[in-house]
Write a protein that holds these residues in place. Structure first.
Motif, PDB file in Angstrom:
ATOM      1  N   THR C  90      47.872  32.523  29.071  1.00 48.78           N
ATOM      2  CA  THR C  90      46.663  32.529  29.896  1.00 48.78           C
ATOM      3  C   THR C  90      46.779  31.492  31.013  1.00 48.78           C
ATOM      4  O   THR C  90      46.508  31.781  32.184  1.00 48.78           O
ATOM      5  N   ARG C 127      48.024  42.541  27.370  1.00 43.04           N
ATOM      6  CA  ARG C 127      46.615  42.303  27.016  1.00 43.04           C
ATOM      7  C   ARG C 127      46.109  41.015  27.690  1.00 43.04           C
ATOM      8  O   ARG C 127      44.991  40.962  28.191  1.00 43.04           O
ATOM      9  N   ARG C 130      45.715  41.581  31.437  1.00 46.39           N
ATOM     10  CA  ARG C 130      44.487  42.331  31.702  1.00 46.39           C
ATOM     11  C   ARG C 130      43.275  41.391  31.745  1.00 46.39           C
ATOM     12  O   ARG C 130      42.434  41.473  32.646  1.00 46.39           O
ATOM     13  N   GLU C 131      43.215  40.462  30.767  1.00 48.19           N
ATOM     14  CA  GLU C 131      42.096  39.520  30.741  1.00 48.19           C
ATOM     15  C   GLU C 131      42.100  38.591  31.951  1.00 48.19           C
ATOM     16  O   GLU C 131      41.069  38.329  32.551  1.00 48.19           O
ATOM     17  N   GLU C 135      39.211  38.510  34.809  1.00 47.98           N
ATOM     18  CA  GLU C 135      38.432  37.290  35.055  1.00 47.98           C
ATOM     19  C   GLU C 135      38.471  36.899  36.525  1.00 47.98           C
ATOM     20  O   GLU C 135      37.546  36.291  37.047  1.00 47.98           O
TER      21      GLU C 135
END
Lengths: 274, 274, 274
Positions: C90, C127, C130-131, C135
């Motif tokens: 992230t 995944r 995508r987040e 955001e």
């Protein structure tokens, strides 16, 4: 699918010597939390729970040669290095606290992991440490260094102290291709991490050998760090015990490969584990 | 960034032979759940979804040589051994149930994993099994053993049965350095796990070969267990199929390394995969 | 446990050259998100946060030889290949966007990962992509191909272009044992993935070398792909930089093993990293 011809009375099973010994050791090491985890597991796969109790606790944790705290430190190192083991780390970090390991020793175990497994594995495990300590109302008094000078010099001295001149030669042989990589090993691994006081040199080598075994594909580094383990005063038999301790967490193949390296190191030194 | 010169009409693509075959196989194996997962993926990376369908299902799952249930068992073993694959395990455990594998076989696959990948990988996967079974209203009738005597004796017999006398020699060669490690292999791996009835010997070796390939750095153990796979009646071609089956889940490098080991084993035995 | 004899004034530490440089680089690369992550870490293990800043950012990210965007791409590849690094991904996917990498390049990095690490690692990382994109209100314009003919032919040409005729010989040497495995490498890896335009050939090799290093037990594949990295125009010094870049994420052992392979490749070609 039950197999009556193989099934003894559960009461008998529960009283087999290994099971009794394993269950007592499980309670000693991980307390009610470990027992509860096994009870949950037994609902789906009772024999898998039995194998944890009999093999991991009845056979392995019950062995002589390392203290329970040393065994727990090796377990924490192997689980952290392996990744995707947060559930198990929660149980074993609690066990480590039960066995008297300090919050500082647990944090430091993960700092020791960084040069060998990288920051992400250490940071993930630190997150679990934080939760475990918070739940128990404990805090880690941080060991803080700020000295940033002479890292190469003090790192080189530490490297020679731990590995012998041979260690420094290996690092400096990187000089033709990737000299800064060798420099980082000296400065970061030995100038920063190995200077720290929150683990003893023996604890550091125990953690390192366990972590390298969990990682796999680290035979050259196992050779160096099994040698270093002997240099700082762990016996060959203790090195073998560290490897046996991590079998339940990483499986036999990684350990069998590490035993092969240990055998070479012991033979070169004319020493033996027996 | 779309590349018109390379883009055929999606309708055409959807009708390419591999895509059609892959989509049919995906539905056969994993049902609507698999199709839904691919539709979600296609929103971000449509070609990645297409590769799953064409390569994993259209090329690999559609191959002869192993049944779909055998392929799914190899997939579950490789995903479980690898770790950090709970999402994929949910899909493939459901697929395994769709293909007729029993809850007992799925639990036993994870018990078989323990000696090779350690308890944490097995326990994490058991958690996913528990969720999948609960969601489908299924339960596993546990295979329960309690017999704790003569584990070495019966383990040694099983080891010789599976690996030949050579296997026991290898284990006993640990006697000078770590005799208890050899003993645990005999007692735990062969005296406990390999005694169990919920998987056939061929299923056990299929699971073991898939798991060792996923783990990496296990060449000596692959050598033993590919040999054992032949001993229990899997053909060389089936061993190769197990390795091809796990390519989509572990990538080509692990499989290419395993093929090298398989080639050596086949040559030593004067057999061939073709 | 604090060690007064080793502790300089924190203000001094905060102003050490490496710390200052590392903190500036951390902010440049990962912005306030990275700084916040380090502040959280510093509550439990302040020196571990300091090592991230000084070593990962002050030493490694500050090096010349690769752009920051190239370094971030190597980091994303290593984290994704390794697994169980969603938290770090992230931070680093956000950093990658900050440094100007496009959503398409990030998605494509994960598609490039598939042949080497398998679908699960790529899907898990997708995944997180995508987040992160959601955001930030970004979307990836997908690169979509549908052409399904002549995959072997165009794959073989690409393989020869990237690896030389030797590469095709290696693949075709599988013909006696697992001919379809060789065919899949040609068709899928080189006929599908390597045909795509969203990464340059140099970016693909950078991603591949970083991912293979993170995986471990991939020496034969590192040999091929370090050679291919040189073929597409990365310099030996840049290959070494890719390896140094991933040290903080995978640790020294994986990188030292890769350096050994790189040295062999450079020597065979009579080239050098200096």
């Amino acid at each position: 699918m039950s197999h009556p011809e193989n099934v003894a009375d559960p009461a008998t099973a529960a009283e087999s010597e290994r099971y009794r010994q394993g269950r007592a050791k499980l309670l000693e090491v991980s307390g009610e939390r470990g027992a509860a985890a096994m009870a949950g597991l037994a609902e789906v796969a009772p024999d898998l729970a039995r194998y944890v109790i009999e093999f991991a606790f009845g056979d392995v944790y019950a062995r002589p040669g390392l203290t329970l705290a040393q065994r727990e430190l090796a377990t924490v190192a192997a689980l952290s290095a392996q990744g995707d083991t947060a559930g198990q780390l929660t149980v074993h970090l609690n066990a480590a606290v039960n066995l008297g390991l300090s919050p500082e020793e647990l944090v430091e175990t993960l700092i020791q992991l960084v040069p060998f497994a990288g920051f992400p594995r250490a940071l993930n495990a630190i997150r679990v440490v934080r939760e475990v300590l918070a739940e128990r109302g404990l805090t880690a008094e941080p060991e803080v260094h700020a000295e940033d000078r002479d890292r190469y010099q003090r790192g080189a001295e530490k490297l020679v102290e731990i590995d012998g001149q041979h260690g420094l030669d290996v690092v400096e042989s990187l000089g033709d291709l990737a000299p800064d990589l060798g420099r980082y090993i000296v400065e970061f691994t030995f100038g920063d991490v190995y200077q720290r006081a929150s683990l003893t040199p023996r604890q550091r080598q125990l953690v390192t050998v366990a972590a390298l075994t969990a990682l796999g594909d680290t035979a050259p580094q196992q050779r160096v760090h099994i040698g270093a383990a002997l240099n700082v005063g762990l016996s060959p038999a203790q090195v073998v015990e560290i490897l046996i301790q991590v079998v339940p967490y990483v499986g036999f193949p990684r350990v069998l490969n590490a035993i092969r390296v240990a055998r070479d190191v012991f033979e070169e030194r004319g020493t033996s584990a027996r």
